[in-house]
Every structure is written in C-alpha cells, then in structure tokens.
Design a protein around this motif. Structure first.
Motif, short mmCIF file in Angstrom:
data_model
loop_
_atom_site.label_atom_id
_atom_site.label_comp_id
_atom_site.label_asym_id
_atom_site.label_seq_id
_atom_site.Cartn_x
_atom_site.Cartn_y
_atom_site.Cartn_z
N MET A 290 37.81 38.16 24.99
CA MET A 290 36.92 37.57 25.99
C MET A 290 37.61 37.45 27.34
N ILE A 291 38.88 37.02 27.33
CA ILE A 291 39.61 36.86 28.59
C ILE A 291 39.85 38.21 29.25
N ARG A 292 40.16 39.24 28.45
CA ARG A 292 40.36 40.57 29.02
C ARG A 292 39.05 41.10 29.62
N GLU A 293 37.94 40.82 28.96
CA GLU A 293 36.64 41.23 29.50
C GLU A 293 36.36 40.51 30.82
N ASP A 294 36.67 39.21 30.85
CA ASP A 294 36.48 38.46 32.10
C ASP A 294 37.31 39.06 33.22
N MET A 295 38.55 39.40 32.92
CA MET A 295 39.44 39.98 33.92
C MET A 295 38.91 41.32 34.41
N GLU A 296 38.32 42.08 33.51
CA GLU A 296 37.83 43.42 33.85
C GLU A 296 36.58 43.37 34.70
N PHE A 297 35.68 42.43 34.35
CA PHE A 297 34.38 42.41 35.02
C PHE A 297 34.30 41.46 36.22
N MET A 298 35.35 40.66 36.45
CA MET A 298 35.27 39.72 37.59
C MET A 298 35.50 40.43 38.92
N GLY A 299 35.97 41.68 38.86
CA GLY A 299 36.17 42.42 40.10
C GLY A 299 37.36 41.90 40.89
N PRO A 300 37.47 42.30 42.16
CA PRO A 300 38.58 41.85 42.99
C PRO A 300 38.58 40.32 43.14
N VAL A 301 39.75 39.76 43.11
CA VAL A 301 39.91 38.31 43.24
C VAL A 301 40.85 38.03 44.40
N ARG A 302 40.53 37.03 45.21
CA ARG A 302 41.38 36.68 46.34
C ARG A 302 42.74 36.21 45.85
N ARG A 303 43.77 36.65 46.56
CA ARG A 303 45.13 36.27 46.18
C ARG A 303 45.27 34.75 46.13
N SER A 304 44.65 34.05 47.07
CA SER A 304 44.77 32.59 47.11
C SER A 304 44.18 31.95 45.86
N ASP A 305 43.09 32.54 45.34
CA ASP A 305 42.48 32.00 44.11
C ASP A 305 43.40 32.22 42.91
N VAL A 306 44.02 33.41 42.85
CA VAL A 306 44.96 33.70 41.77
C VAL A 306 46.14 32.72 41.82
N GLU A 307 46.68 32.52 43.02
CA GLU A 307 47.84 31.65 43.17
C GLU A 307 47.51 30.20 42.83
N GLU A 308 46.31 29.76 43.21
CA GLU A 308 45.89 28.39 42.89
C GLU A 308 45.77 28.21 41.38
N ALA A 309 45.20 29.19 40.71
CA ALA A 309 45.05 29.11 39.25
C ALA A 309 46.42 29.13 38.57
#
Length: 338
Positions: A290-309
């Motif tokens: 499920m997590i891999r599917e989420d990663m695949e279908f969420m498309g581009p993600v802002r660097r700031s959002d990745v860093e915050e997570a």
C-alpha cells in the motif's frame, strides 16, 4: 583545621554535606552536577579526613535553612522569605541566607529577550559580528535560536554554528557589554551577566530544531570548514538517513509509534532505495504494498513536504532516545542497545 562553618568554602561545605548524606543519596545529587564540579567535589571529599560533629551539624543546618528559604521564595517571593526567616533566625542570619539564595537565583543572561519573537530578535542582531550572534544565541531557547539560525544568510549560518560549538567561556564583563548594547535596542531591563558555555551540545540542540534543509546545509558547510567538529556534531545528532544504521528491531519500535502511513510514504518518497527497503521490510507485506502504491501514485512531492515528514519521524526517534527506550550508537561505537 577549620573549626567553624563560616570558615569553610562552598566546595568544602558541599563535600561535607555529601559525606553526611551517605553514598546512596550523594550519588543521586551527583547526577545534577557538571563533570568539572563532580571532579572538584570528589577530590575535596577524598581530602576530607575528619569532620567534627559541630561542623557537620552546622553544614546540615545551613543546607536545611537554604532549602526552607527556597520554599518560601517559591511560595511568596524574596520579600516573603526574608520576613519569615527574620522572624525565625534574626535579621543577620536571614540576610546571609537570602544573599546566598539571590546569588544562586541570579537572572540568566539575555533573559529579557527569551520571551521575544525570534524574528524580532533577528532584526536586532543580524548585522552584529558572528561571534556576538553566537554568544546571544547560546542563551536563547533552542526553538528561538533555531529559527534565527534558519533565517540568517546561508553564508553566516555555518560560521555562527561553528562559533557556538567551539565557544568555551566568556568573560562576564563582555556579556554585560553585549547585554547593555542589546538592551538599548530593545528598550528592556538590564540583567546580570554570568559565565557562558556554548559547546557542541548547544549547537546540536539548536540544529535539532531547525528545518532539514538548514540542518543539512550547515552540516555540509561545517564538513568543509572543520571536519573534526562536523564529525563530533554529527555523532550527537540523528538524521533521517541514519535509520539505515538501525536494526530491524529498532525500526519496528519506531514504526509502532504514532506514524501516519501517508506521512511515511511522503518521507520515503525522498529517501534512497536502500532506506525504503529497510523500512518497508519491517511492516506487513500488505502495508508495504500500500505504501509503495501511495508513493507511486502521489506524483511529484515538494521537497519541503518530504523534509517535514522525515523530520517528524526523526523527532520520534530522538524522543525515544531521550526516554531511554532506544539508544543509537554512532560513529563506529558499540552496537545499538534497546
């Protein structure tokens, strides 16, 4: 041989008090001392051969009176404590005890700006010499210092961080001068100066509160300027990539905390394949899919959002470290202990 309590130094009184308290209670007290204080008092205890009963009783009585004074000050302030102690002990004795207490309760340097907004403080100090900025930031709350560090020009961030890390002790006179200058700008009350200790622990605490981009930028700059210092700081910090050095059992402990699956997917989106594999191998196959599917279908993600997570997960790991549930060894030391 000294025959009265009044002749004793503070260090001698501390040694006698700890001897009188016994090893079990003394060991608990030692936990609150700095390393140099432990060494000095331990040496004093070792050199204390005989304690006359009247000296021991006098030290214990003085300690008891100071504890009472602390309680009175907490209840009603210094004026209230003075009034109670004068009634019980007389004006002279009360004055001595209150003097010791007020010296111990001396206001922390730059306390008048610790309640100010970080952006306001930055406006007043950003054009100061980096050493002055480092001195002031050493006394601020980590969250304040972190915001100021993030907002400083990039070319000054690593310089100020380095100065905090290598700062040892600063003359009280210099601190007073800096306080006075800052006081004029802020139109606030003057406070008394004390000795300052910055050091690696101080800069680690600040860097642990800044955003991931700033943290990474500063550590990379420090790596170029002072590799040894950078390595010492890194060994005391934990960043998202360090999860690679954790055991499966530790990773599972972290994942059992309150981590949202969507947030985990965002955090992994910007990580290496090795780190993704490590984390996803420690969840169920269904959840990993499920997590891999989420990663695949969420498309581009802002660097700031990745860093915050990623930072939120790192904060959980650091919290587990602080509570003793997780001990992460770094820099080629011992194995991880849980």
């Amino acid at each position: 041989m000294k025959t009265t309590v009044e002749e004793l130094t503070g260090k001698e009184k501390a040694a006698i008090l700890l001897i009188a308290l016994g090893p079990e209670k003394s060991s608990e007290v030692f936990k609150h001392f700095k390393e140099d204080e432990i060494e000095a008092i331990t040496l004093e205890i070792a050199n204390t051969m005989t304690i006359m009963p009247e000296i021991k009783n006098g030290v214990l009585e003085e300690f008891y009176q100071i504890c009472l004074a602390q309680e009175y000050i907490t209840e009603g302030g210094i004026g209230y404590a003075k009034q109670i102690l004068e009634s019980a002990l007389g004006e002279s004795k009360a004055f001595d005890i209150i003097s010791k207490m007020t010296n111990a309760l001396q206001v922390r340097p730059f306390d008048f700006i610790r309640k100010a907004d970080a952006s306001q403080i930055l406006n007043f100090i950003q054009h100061e010499h980096p050493q002055t900025i480092a001195l002031i930031m050493s006394y601020l709350k980590p969250t304040q210092a972190a915001q100021i560090l993030s907002d400083l020009p990039q070319d000054r961030q690593s310089d100020v961080s380095r100065r905090i890390a290598i700062m040892n002790r600063t003359s009280p006179d210099i601190i007073k001068e800096v306080e006075k200058a800052l006081e004029k700008k802020l139109s606030s009350l003057m406070v008394e100066g004390q000795m300052v200790v910055g050091g690696v622990d101080s800069v680690v605490e600040i860097l642990s509160s800044v955003d991931r981009s700033t943290e990474k930028s500063i550590l990379e700059a420090l790596e170029n300027e002072d590799p040894e210092l950078s390595d010492e700081i890194r060994k005391k910090m934990f960043v998202f990539e360090d999860i690679l050095g954790m055991s499966n059992r530790d990773v599972q402990l972290v994942l059992r905390q309150d981590i949202d699956n969507k947030e985990l997917a965002v955090a992994l989106k910007g990580s290496t394949p090795e780190l993704q594999d490590l984390i996803l191998s420690n969840v169920s196959k269904r959840l990993a899919s499920m997590i891999r599917e989420d990663m695949e279908f969420m498309g581009p993600v802002r660097r700031s959002d990745v860093e915050e997570a990623q930072q939120r997960i790192v904060n959980i790991i650091r919290r587990l470290q602080e509570s003793g549930e997780l001990i992460v060894s770094r820099g080629g030391g011992d194995d991880i202990i849980v």
